[in-house]
Design a protein around this motif. Structure first.
Motif, PDB file in Angstrom:
ATOM      1  N   GLU A 246       8.581   4.240   6.306  1.00  0.00           N
ATOM      2  CA  GLU A 246       8.033   5.268   5.857  1.00  0.00           C
ATOM      3  C   GLU A 246       8.411   6.491   5.622  1.00  0.00           C
ATOM      4  N   ARG A 283      13.894  -5.135   4.964  1.00  0.00           N
ATOM      5  CA  ARG A 283      13.206  -3.614   4.279  1.00  0.00           C
ATOM      6  C   ARG A 283      14.360  -2.791   4.441  1.00  0.00           C
ATOM      7  N   TYR A 287      15.683  -0.886   1.178  1.00  0.00           N
ATOM      8  CA  TYR A 287      15.523   0.410   0.969  1.00  0.00           C
ATOM      9  C   TYR A 287      16.611   1.188   0.829  1.00  0.00           C
ATOM     10  N   GLU A 394       3.598  -7.122   1.941  1.00  0.00           N
ATOM     11  CA  GLU A 394       4.068  -6.140   0.952  1.00  0.00           C
ATOM     12  C   GLU A 394       5.634  -6.226   0.640  1.00  0.00           C
ATOM     13  N   ASP A 398       7.782  -5.063  -2.366  1.00  0.00           N
ATOM     14  CA  ASP A 398       8.799  -4.036  -2.271  1.00  0.00           C
ATOM     15  C   ASP A 398      10.027  -4.369  -3.003  1.00  0.00           C
ATOM     16  N   THR A 399      10.104  -5.937  -2.699  1.00  0.00           N
ATOM     17  CA  THR A 399      11.546  -6.355  -3.301  1.00  0.00           C
ATOM     18  C   THR A 399      11.345  -6.243  -4.889  1.00  0.00           C
ATOM     19  N   SER A 426       1.132   6.709   0.187  1.00  0.00           N
ATOM     20  CA  SER A 426       2.647   5.988   0.949  1.00  0.00           C
ATOM     21  C   SER A 426       3.608   7.171   0.648  1.00  0.00           C
ATOM     22  N   ARG A 428       6.766   6.824   1.105  1.00  0.00           N
ATOM     23  CA  ARG A 428       7.906   6.068   0.662  1.00  0.00           C
ATOM     24  C   ARG A 428       7.694   5.854  -0.940  1.00  0.00           C
ATOM     25  N   ASP A 429       6.424   5.272  -1.250  1.00  0.00           N
ATOM     26  CA  ASP A 429       6.064   5.026  -2.709  1.00  0.00           C
ATOM     27  C   ASP A 429       6.166   6.348  -3.532  1.00  0.00           C
ATOM     28  N   TRP A 432       9.917   6.890  -4.201  1.00  0.00           N
ATOM     29  CA  TRP A 432      10.307   6.073  -5.068  1.00  0.00           C
ATOM     30  C   TRP A 432       9.821   6.517  -6.519  1.00  0.00           C
TER      31      TRP A 432
END
Length: 437
Positions: A246, A283, A287, A394, A398-399, A426, A428-429, A432
């Motif tokens: 994360e 993951r 990522y 999740e 994610d994929t 999040s 990470r989100d 992105w």
């Protein structure tokens, strides 16, 4: 001679020593704490005719995929309880035996019937409730709701019981009632901190409300008192590796992998070992981080030995990760053929979502991101049918999101990220989201 467990359920044994060991074993079982198998073994040694100790030992054998030993113990328990067990004990043994034998629909029906009569039989109540429980692996699309409803229906019988509170809180968290779920979970965990099951439920609540720094500190402070042989030790550290990802800290995630998750080191049960390894390595790669090929090949060799044939959909999806990442199209096609045959025979309750996910993962590994999107988009709402928790499933979302970004479908990726960020914070989100504009 009749004794009682901590929940007031009478059980039959001729030995006070066996009764004490069994009560200890039940608490250790519910806490996922080290020494569980040893406690039940002591109970059996003190009274070889103690049916409930045999079926409890069978349950622990089943966690470690020791199927022959589990079925043997279940058969012994059935024979013993028929001769001198009460109605509750006979029902208890039969229900657990069905679960041990993998007869899921029968085990669910038996559990519901049993708990209707004996709601404080916590060992039986626990069967449908976990991420790997009977409800999760039933193929149900609403198993999150089913678990909460089941706990709600018996909550009045448990008051401030440490195990029930952490379990009930987790069912609320997984069903979207995160704030209430976390509060109840933490209340139960405070009553017994030597409770890996409780620590696990706390981490899931922190995952769902975005408290990743707090989750990291929680593991660091709590886990030194938990032995590496504990059922959930490696999985709790897996959660910590997710925190590292994360924060985009791939070196730390890989260090955790090397320390506790690598198949030559981990003491996890096979189901946790294979799924945690596959999902973490996938993951990392998805990522954008480099994963040495040897990590995949080493783990794949072990996984193939443990799960050589199509089995639980949750396992099949993770075995597809190994096949796709290891560039083993033959292995994937063989497993897919078995999955498709089970689907055609009406023996795959999770339905078409399972082969669709497997094919999408293969497309992603082949860098055919458009095909991955095309395969996953229609079934995203059905991914829940494979079982596991939100944090575990999740991976599929994610994929899908990464495939959208890499195939240039930026508006769709943005919409998916917006929806997820609306559900929970999040870092990470957010990264992105910035990348897709």
């Amino acid at each position: 001679m009749m004794h009682e467990d901590r929940y007031g359920n009478a059980f039959t044994t001729s030995s006070d020593e066996a009764a004490d060991a069994y009560r200890e074993g039940v608490d250790l079982l519910l806490a996922s704490w080290q020494g569980t198998a040893e406690a039940f073994e002591r109970a059996i040694d003190a009274d070889p005719d103690f049916a409930l100790a045999h079926i409890a030992r069978a349950r622990v054998h089943s966690f470690y995929q020791q199927g022959d030993l589990a079925r043997k113990k279940a058969a012994i328990a059935r024979e013993l309880v028929a001769g001198r067990g009460s109605m509750r004990e006979r029902s208890h043994v039969e229900t657990l035996a069905l679960a041990v034998e993998g007869r899921l629909p029968e085990a669910i029906a038996a559990t519901l019937k049993h708990i209707d009569t004996w709601p404080r039989d916590a060992v039986v109540l626990s069967l449908p409730l976990g991420a790997f429980g009977l409800f999760a692996f039933s193929g149900m699309a609403d198993h999150d709701r089913a678990r909460q409803d089941f706990c709600d229906s018996v909550a009045r019988h448990y008051d401030e019981d440490w195990w029930f509170l952490t379990t009930h809180g987790w069912t609320l968290t997984e069903n979207g009632n995160v704030s209430r779920g976390r509060a109840i979970t933490e209340r139960g965990f405070a009553l017994r901190r030597e409770n890996a099951h409780g620590a696990h439920t706390v981490l899931h609540a922190m995952f769902e409300d975005g408290s990743i720094e707090e989750a990291d500190r929680f593991v660091e402070q709590w886990i030194p008192d938990y032995d590496r042989s504990g059922l959930l030790y490696s999985h709790l550290r897996w959660h910590q590796a997710l925190v590292a990802l994360e924060k985009d800290d791939a070196p730390r995630a890989l260090a955790i992998y090397a320390d506790v998750l690598h198949p030559s080191i981990t003491k996890a049960a096979p189901l946790n070992m294979v799924t945690d390894i596959a999902s973490l390595l996938w993951r990392l790669s998805a990522y954008g981080h480099t994963v040495p090929k040897r990590l995949w090949s080493e783990a794949d060799a072990v996984a193939q030995g443990l799960f050589p044939k199509s089995s639980l959909p949750f396992v099949d999806v993770h075995m597809a990760l190994f096949a796709a990442a290891s560039d083993e199209p033959k292995a994937l096609q063989t497993r897919l053929a078995a999955i498709e045959q089970r689907l055609a025979d009406g023996k795959l309750p999770a339905g078409p979502v399972v082969p669709a996910i497997c094919r999408a993962l293969a497309a992603f590994a082949e860098e055919d991101y458009a095909a991955c999107v095309r395969l996953l988009a229609p079934v995203l709402g059905e991914v829940v049918r494979i079982g596991g928790s939100h944090a575990q499933r999740e991976l599929i979302e994610d994929t899908y999101i990464v495939a959208l970004m890499r195939s240039g479908e930026l508006p769709r990726a943005r919409a998916a990220l917006d929806a997820r960020l609306h559900r929970r914070p999040s870092f990470r989100d957010q990264r992105w989201q910035a990348a897709v504009g």
